[in-house]
Every structure is written in C-alpha cells, then in structure tokens.
Motif scaffolding. Structure first.
Motif, PDB file in Angstrom:
ATOM      1  N   THR A  40      -8.006  22.153  -3.252  1.00 40.31           N
ATOM      2  CA  THR A  40      -8.728  20.888  -3.420  1.00 40.31           C
ATOM      3  C   THR A  40      -7.725  19.776  -3.685  1.00 40.31           C
ATOM      4  O   THR A  40      -7.586  19.301  -4.803  1.00 40.31           O
ATOM      5  CB  THR A  40      -9.740  20.976  -4.579  1.00 40.31           C
ATOM      6  OG1 THR A  40      -9.061  21.419  -5.763  1.00 40.31           O
ATOM      7  CG2 THR A  40     -10.853  21.944  -4.251  1.00 40.31           C
ATOM      8  N   TRP A  41      -6.991  19.403  -2.654  1.00 41.11           N
ATOM      9  CA  TRP A  41      -6.041  18.304  -2.769  1.00 41.11           C
ATOM     10  C   TRP A  41      -6.771  16.971  -2.660  1.00 41.11           C
ATOM     11  O   TRP A  41      -7.870  16.882  -2.094  1.00 41.11           O
ATOM     12  CB  TRP A  41      -4.989  18.389  -1.673  1.00 41.11           C
ATOM     13  CG  TRP A  41      -4.005  19.498  -1.870  1.00 41.11           C
ATOM     14  CD1 TRP A  41      -3.992  20.429  -2.853  1.00 41.11           C
ATOM     15  CD2 TRP A  41      -2.884  19.800  -1.034  1.00 41.11           C
ATOM     16  NE1 TRP A  41      -2.952  21.292  -2.704  1.00 41.11           N
ATOM     17  CE2 TRP A  41      -2.244  20.930  -1.582  1.00 41.11           C
ATOM     18  CE3 TRP A  41      -2.363  19.235   0.115  1.00 41.11           C
ATOM     19  CZ2 TRP A  41      -1.124  21.497  -1.012  1.00 41.11           C
ATOM     20  CZ3 TRP A  41      -1.233  19.784   0.683  1.00 41.11           C
ATOM     21  CH2 TRP A  41      -0.621  20.905   0.125  1.00 41.11           C
ATOM     22  N   THR A  42      -6.121  15.945  -3.181  1.00 42.72           N
ATOM     23  CA  THR A  42      -6.653  14.590  -3.107  1.00 42.72           C
ATOM     24  C   THR A  42      -5.634  13.697  -2.416  1.00 42.72           C
ATOM     25  O   THR A  42      -4.466  13.684  -2.778  1.00 42.72           O
ATOM     26  CB  THR A  42      -6.935  14.040  -4.522  1.00 42.72           C
ATOM     27  OG1 THR A  42      -7.905  14.870  -5.158  1.00 42.72           O
ATOM     28  CG2 THR A  42      -7.458  12.617  -4.442  1.00 42.72           C
TER      29      THR A  42
ATOM     30  N   VAL B 108       0.859  -1.189   0.000  1.00 44.20           N
ATOM     31  CA  VAL B 108       0.000   0.000   0.000  1.00 44.20           C
ATOM     32  C   VAL B 108       0.892   1.235   0.000  1.00 44.20           C
ATOM     33  O   VAL B 108       1.733   1.396   0.877  1.00 44.20           O
ATOM     34  CB  VAL B 108      -0.948   0.025   1.220  1.00 44.20           C
ATOM     35  CG1 VAL B 108      -1.770   1.316   1.205  1.00 44.20           C
ATOM     36  CG2 VAL B 108      -1.865  -1.185   1.207  1.00 44.20           C
ATOM     37  N   ARG B 109       0.722   2.106  -0.999  1.00 45.11           N
ATOM     38  CA  ARG B 109       1.513   3.334  -1.096  1.00 45.11           C
ATOM     39  C   ARG B 109       0.581   4.543  -1.047  1.00 45.11           C
ATOM     40  O   ARG B 109      -0.420   4.583  -1.771  1.00 45.11           O
ATOM     41  CB  ARG B 109       2.328   3.360  -2.405  1.00 45.11           C
ATOM     42  CG  ARG B 109       3.232   2.166  -2.560  1.00 45.11           C
ATOM     43  CD  ARG B 109       4.278   2.410  -3.650  1.00 45.11           C
ATOM     44  NE  ARG B 109       3.699   2.678  -4.947  1.00 45.11           N
ATOM     45  CZ  ARG B 109       3.337   1.741  -5.819  1.00 45.11           C
ATOM     46  NH1 ARG B 109       3.488   0.461  -5.486  1.00 45.11           N
ATOM     47  NH2 ARG B 109       2.850   2.058  -7.004  1.00 45.11           N
ATOM     48  N   ALA B 110       0.921   5.519  -0.221  1.00 43.23           N
ATOM     49  CA  ALA B 110       0.087   6.721  -0.068  1.00 43.23           C
ATOM     50  C   ALA B 110       0.647   7.843  -0.943  1.00 43.23           C
ATOM     51  O   ALA B 110       1.842   7.894  -1.243  1.00 43.23           O
ATOM     52  CB  ALA B 110       0.052   7.153   1.392  1.00 43.23           C
ATOM     53  N   PHE B 111      -0.252   8.768  -1.326  1.00 37.74           N
ATOM     54  CA  PHE B 111       0.161   9.901  -2.159  1.00 37.74           C
ATOM     55  C   PHE B 111      -0.794  11.064  -1.959  1.00 37.74           C
ATOM     56  O   PHE B 111      -1.906  10.907  -1.427  1.00 37.74           O
ATOM     57  CB  PHE B 111       0.190   9.505  -3.642  1.00 37.74           C
ATOM     58  CG  PHE B 111      -1.149   9.083  -4.192  1.00 37.74           C
ATOM     59  CD1 PHE B 111      -2.036  10.024  -4.703  1.00 37.74           C
ATOM     60  CD2 PHE B 111      -1.530   7.748  -4.197  1.00 37.74           C
ATOM     61  CE1 PHE B 111      -3.263   9.642  -5.209  1.00 37.74           C
ATOM     62  CE2 PHE B 111      -2.758   7.359  -4.688  1.00 37.74           C
ATOM     63  CZ  PHE B 111      -3.626   8.305  -5.201  1.00 37.74           C
ATOM     64  N   LEU B 112      -0.333  12.262  -2.371  1.00 34.11           N
ATOM     65  CA  LEU B 112      -1.151  13.474  -2.362  1.00 34.11           C
ATOM     66  C   LEU B 112      -1.067  14.129  -3.740  1.00 34.11           C
ATOM     67  O   LEU B 112       0.021  14.285  -4.292  1.00 34.11           O
ATOM     68  CB  LEU B 112      -0.637  14.474  -1.306  1.00 34.11           C
ATOM     69  CG  LEU B 112      -1.135  14.328   0.133  1.00 34.11           C
ATOM     70  CD1 LEU B 112      -0.428  15.333   1.019  1.00 34.11           C
ATOM     71  CD2 LEU B 112      -2.629  14.516   0.215  1.00 34.11           C
ATOM     72  N   LEU B 113      -2.227  14.515  -4.309  1.00 35.61           N
ATOM     73  CA  LEU B 113      -2.282  15.230  -5.581  1.00 35.61           C
ATOM     74  C   LEU B 113      -2.962  16.571  -5.377  1.00 35.61           C
ATOM     75  O   LEU B 113      -3.838  16.707  -4.510  1.00 35.61           O
ATOM     76  CB  LEU B 113      -3.070  14.433  -6.628  1.00 35.61           C
ATOM     77  CG  LEU B 113      -2.561  13.027  -6.986  1.00 35.61           C
ATOM     78  CD1 LEU B 113      -3.513  12.365  -7.964  1.00 35.61           C
ATOM     79  CD2 LEU B 113      -1.166  13.093  -7.584  1.00 35.61           C
ATOM     80  N   ASP B 114      -2.575  17.578  -6.193  1.00 31.62           N
ATOM     81  CA  ASP B 114      -3.273  18.857  -6.117  1.00 31.62           C
ATOM     82  C   ASP B 114      -4.472  18.846  -7.060  1.00 31.62           C
ATOM     83  O   ASP B 114      -4.822  17.812  -7.633  1.00 31.62           O
ATOM     84  CB  ASP B 114      -2.320  20.031  -6.414  1.00 31.62           C
ATOM     85  CG  ASP B 114      -1.843  20.052  -7.865  1.00 31.62           C
ATOM     86  OD1 ASP B 114      -2.377  19.271  -8.688  1.00 31.62           O
ATOM     87  OD2 ASP B 114      -0.944  20.836  -8.169  1.00 31.62           O
ATOM     88  N   SER B 115      -5.137  19.995  -7.227  1.00 37.75           N
ATOM     89  CA  SER B 115      -6.383  20.057  -7.996  1.00 37.75           C
ATOM     90  C   SER B 115      -6.170  19.768  -9.475  1.00 37.75           C
ATOM     91  O   SER B 115      -7.129  19.477 -10.187  1.00 37.75           O
ATOM     92  CB  SER B 115      -7.036  21.431  -7.831  1.00 37.75           C
ATOM     93  OG  SER B 115      -6.141  22.455  -8.203  1.00 37.75           O
TER      94      SER B 115
END
Length: 600
Positions: A293-295, A207-214
């Motif tokens: 609005t990050w994801t 399981v790998r976590a990540f953050l994306l912007d809008s």
C-alpha cells in the motif's frame, strides 16, 4: 530531559469570555455579507474549479507515469516467466544470454533473478553478470517462496538494500508454472535510485513528487539525496526525519485540512504551514504495487495559485473597510481558539495511541483558559515520556484494549516463553567504553524486540545482556508456540546479517543462545503496591531459562544456538525445517530430563 524551554516573553492572558463577546460585534456586518454573497460565490466557484482541475491533472500525470515506470518490471517478470514456461531451458550460458536480452530495451530494469523450486537461484545483470547460487544467497525463505508462488499475480517488495548491486531496490516477482506445476518465480529489479531520478523528471521547481510506503517511510523522492539517506535503513529509529521539512510535518500529522481541494476523486489533500508559506500535499494510493500500500504524492507551493484569486480579492475590497475589519476580528478570534484546540486534540489522540513520538508542540495562546490547559498538558506529556521509557508500550496498549476484568486479573494461561543471552559478553565488551557497551546493547535489544513484536510477542524484561519475552498473554494466541519459533528464526537471520556487517568492520561476531519452552504459568500484575509488573510466574519460566543455558553445552562456539523443548515443537503443529532432535537432556534444578530440539 523532556522539559520545555520557556519563552522569554509570554503573551498577556485574556479571558475567553472577552474574546467571545468581542466577536459578537461582527454580526453588524451580516447585511454586507448578504449583498456581496452572490458575486463572491460565483467568482469563488469558478476559481476553485479551475484550481481543482489543475491539481487533478498534475496528480493524474504523476500517477500514470509512475505506474507506467513500475509496470515495466511487472511486464518483464511476466514475459520472462512465460518464456521459461514455453521453452525448454537448461540454463546454460546461451539460454541465460537469451533471457538477459529481454532487458536490453528496458532501461528501468537493472537486473533480474530466477528462483527455482529445487533451491537454485540465478541472478542476471544488465552488464552480463551471472551469479548462480541458492535461495539463501538472495535471502529467499520457504515462506517467501510460497508467498510469491501461491498467487497468479505479480508480487511487489518494499525497498531493501542489495549488496551485490550496491543500491536499494524494489522487486516485482511472478511465478513460473507449467502443466499445473510450480517451477519457481522470476524477479525483475528496479533500483530506488532510478525511481528517484524518474520522479525528478516529473517534478518542477514548484512541484516535488515522492513515494511513501504503508508506514510513511520514504521509498523514493524527487531529491535523490533524500532517498540515498534512507536506502540502507530497513527499520529507522523512531522519530527519524525524512529530510524534507514539508514531508516531515505531513508525516507527523502537523497539517491543516483544506476545503479548497476537498472532494477530488481518489485524492487526499492537506496543507502544511512552513514558516510564512503554505504547501499543498496531495496524495493517492498507488494501485500498481499490490499487495503493498504505497502512496504517491506531490508537494506543491500555493504561491502560484494566488493569481487565481484576484477576482475574489476585488470583491472583498468592494465590501469596504468595515467588512474587512470585522472579518479580521473574526479570524483573530477563530485562530486564537482553533490552533491550540486543534493541537491539543491531535496530541490527545497521539497519547490515546501511546504514540509519544508524534505529539506536536502545543502553540502559545492568548486565551487564559486554553493557556492554562496547554501548560498542564505539556507537563503531562513530559511525565508520560519518562513513563514510556520504563513501561513496555506494546504491553500497555494490549491491556488498554482488553476489558478491565479480562485485562488485569491474574490467571493461569498457556504461553510460550523465550530467553536470549549473548555468549561471551564479557570478552565482547572488553576494552570498550561504557557508552560503546550501552550503544551495542541497545542495538542488540532493538533487533530482538523487532523480531519478537513482529510476531505479536511481548518483551517482559531486559536482564543484563539477556531478554525475556513471551507469547499467549495478555491476549490469547492459540499459535503462541509457532509465533515464538518464527521469531527465533527471524532473530537468527538478523544476527547472522549483523555479524556479516561486523566482520567487514573488523568487529568480533555476536553469538547468542535462545531457549523456548511452553506451559501453564500464572500471568498478571505481580509486585508490591505502587510498583507492579505484568509478568509470568511458574516452572515453565525456569525451564525456558535452563534450556537457554543448555546452549553452552550443546555448541559453545556457534553463532546462534536456539533450543526448544519438545512441548513447544509439538504445540507449533509442524516441525521447523532443519530442526534437530537432541534427545532427552537433564536440566539444572529439574528432577527429570526433558526432550530438546535444536532449531538453528
């Protein structure tokens, strides 16, 4: 350039009617399906609920801990702002030391900045570094200051490169108010590098976590090397990959919707196929970084869930060889039709949006009709990719969004025109190869285009090392002059930042002239049959060009000379900060002088 490489061996074509007729034979298994349905549904429901619960718990932990990590900056900014409001600080060394101590128990906070309404700024690092300066030192503009202080909530920033820290950072800012007066704001800093290391702690081998912007750009990733690759890029070129093949496929839209995880509260789940393996990409909006609005999401291998379906496999095996063979035939029929149709639908939607960069490659198929449609579609995409090189995509989108009579008819329109030109381009390009000159111009034009399009302007044409752009058409923009002035200020700031980088590299600075003028022009499709341009014609266009050339006389050695007519400044409604009235000036080709303002 865009031709598709043909495979050496093509699959044999089969008419779609034959495949559909072959599927009819599967109806004989209907009785077996009814017999097995009760046990299959009961076991499947239990398995799905267990898997959905595991996904929900994993995402809840990632979301809660990520928000808790970011919330430290939120709380710290509020705490320091309250401290400055309640006590009298004159920002001597002792006062700043008290403020610095607020970071002692918060390892997430790498530093902070205090931005005061009187124009001063104070940056405080964890290691005791104190830098006093002004707004410009940390890139704060009046609009940016107002955007933070007009709200009573913490305002977050997208990642940006901080030169003095040597890291890409995100900033939580909170206003300082006392007795109804705005004193400034406090910004608490978290580095993207730390955020990526934190996501690494939340991840496992599967399981790998990540953050994306809008815009689906990477903010942080459990693999710090991927974050490091993107942290300096404020605007990566179109089509640039993230570096994680699963996320690259997800961002490109090459996903399959999964009914298995459908309906998870607040979560969106998709399946990405990579080679022979399937991966679940589960995402959720991150509410703690408003107004952004990050994801936040995780990429999880589905291999570990196979054991949960053991009971389902047992039930299917009990159905017998006939049912297995029938289901296989049905699956083959569905797959042979679904994959190319889905790919064509996704690609067609990308073409509808003129998003040629994300068009997926249509898969090979054994269905004759679909194979013929796919070949024709790929040929069309190749032609369109050549077409978009020479036609402004943004202008075409606007014309497509307009009614036929409103979007294409030539008419008079109030607009603001911009001309830019590189001063001393000949000497700047001296001793450079053709490829180097082309690369430099392309980078310069990209910088100009970003600033123009950020204010909904339209690039008309590139002329040598010059750019012509306009506002107010094809869509009406009542504030076209104000938009043009803001774009000019953004270009000046970007050129200055670029020259700082060039100075470090030992390159000479880029100096440009900018001219703005507003007036009534003829706008529409102009040209010969079979080759037209959507462009402007009229005296205001010539005046804008002459104003840009006037910069040679006003300040020939300046880094940026941005001039605007008084008409444009008046139409903007408010004189730009720092603007200087140069009085009436005579322009070549005009019988009367016009009043000129210098914006930068």
């Amino acid at each position: 350039m865009f031709t598709r490489k043909k495979p050496i061996l093509r699959p044999r074509s089969v008419p779609i009617a034959w495949l559909l007729l072959g599927g009819v034979g599967t109806l004989v298994t209907l009785s077996l399906v009814i017999v097995l349905a009760t046990g299959f549904i009961a076991a499947g429901r239990n398995t799905v609920e267990l898997l959905r619960a595991q996904v929900s718990e994993t995402m809840a932990a990632v979301i809660d801990r990520t928000e808790a990590h970011l919330n430290v900056a939120d709380v710290h900014a509020r705490t320091v702002a309250e401290l400055l409001r309640e006590e009298s600080f004159d920002f001597r060394a002792a006062d700043i030391e008290r403020i610095r101590l607020t970071m002692a128990a918060l390892p997430q906070i790498r530093g902070m900045a205090i931005v005061l309404a009187d124009g001063r700024s104070i940056r405080v690092g964890r290691d005791g570094l104190i830098v006093r300066g002004n707004w410009a030192d940390i890139g704060v503009s009046r609009d940016g200051f107002d955007a933070v202080t007009r709200t009573d909530m913490v305002t977050w920033s997208d990642p940006f490169w901080a030169v003095d820290i040597g890291h890409s950072i995100v900033v939580a800012s909170y206003p300082i108010r006392s007795a109804g007066e705005t004193l400034g704001f406090v910004s608490s800093v978290i580095t993207v590098d730390d955020l990526s290391r934190f996501l690494t702690q939340l991840s496992t081998p599967s399981v790998r976590a990540f953050l994306l912007d809008s815009t689906n750009r990477i903010v942080a990733h459990s693999d710090p090397a991927i974050t490091k690759r993107h942290e300096r890029a404020s605007a990566p070129p179109p089509g640039e990959k993230i570096g994680d093949p699963i996320l690259d496929a997800y961002v490109a839209g090459d996903v399959l919707e999964t009914t298995l995880l459908r309906g998870l509260e607040g979560l969106k789940a998709s399946i990405v196929q990579l080679g022979e393996h399937d991966f679940a990409v589960v995402t959720s909006p991150l509410s703690s970084v408003a107004p952004l609005t990050w994801t936040v999401g995780v990429v999880a291998s589905t291999e570990g869930s196979d054991i949960l379906f053991t009971r389902l496999y047992a039930i299917l095996i009990a159905g017998g060889a006939v049912l297995a063979l029938t289901l296989f035939l049905l699956w083959r029929v569905a797959q042979s039709i679904r994959h190319p149709v889905t790919a064509l639908a996704l690609a067609s939607d990308s073409i509808r949006r003129l998003d040629f960069d994300s068009i997926p490659e249509a898969p090979e198929t054994t269905v004759a009709e679909l194979r013929q449609a796919t070949a024709a579609f790929n040929s069309m995409v190749g032609a369109l990719r050549w077409f978009e090189i020479y036609v402004p995509r943004r202008l075409v989108k606007r014309l497509m969004d307009s009614p036929q009579v409103e979007g294409y008819r030539t008419r008079s329109r109030e607009v603001t025109i911009m001309f830019t030109d590189i001063s001393g381009f000949t000497s700047l390009s001296e001793n450079k190869e053709a490829g180097e000159i082309s690369e430099m111009l392309n980078a310069h034009f990209s910088l100009i285009a970003r600033c123009v399009e950020a204010e909904d302007g339209t690039i008309d044409k590139y002329i040598g090392d010059s750019v012509m752009a306009f506002w107010g058409a094809p869509s009406r923009q009542e504030d076209h002059a104000a938009r043009a002035i803001r774009a000019t200020q953004a270009i000046a700031k970007a050129i200055h930042a670029e020259n700082e980088v060039r100075a470090v590299a030992g390159e000479p600075p880029v100096r440009i002239r900018i001219g703005l003028h507003s007036g009534t022009v003829v706008v529409g499709n102009i040209g010969a049959p079979g080759r037209v341009n959507y462009t402007l014609v009229g005296e205001p266009v010539n005046v804008a060009n002459r104003i840009e050339q006037l910069g040679k006389e006003v300040d020939p050695t300046a880094e940026i000379v941005a001039l605007a007519s008084a008409v444009t400044v008046e139409d903007a409604g408010e004189t730009p900060a720092g603007a200087q009235n140069l009085g009436d000036r005579s322009l070549r080709g005009l019988s009367h002088p016009i009043e000129i303002w210098r914006l930068t």
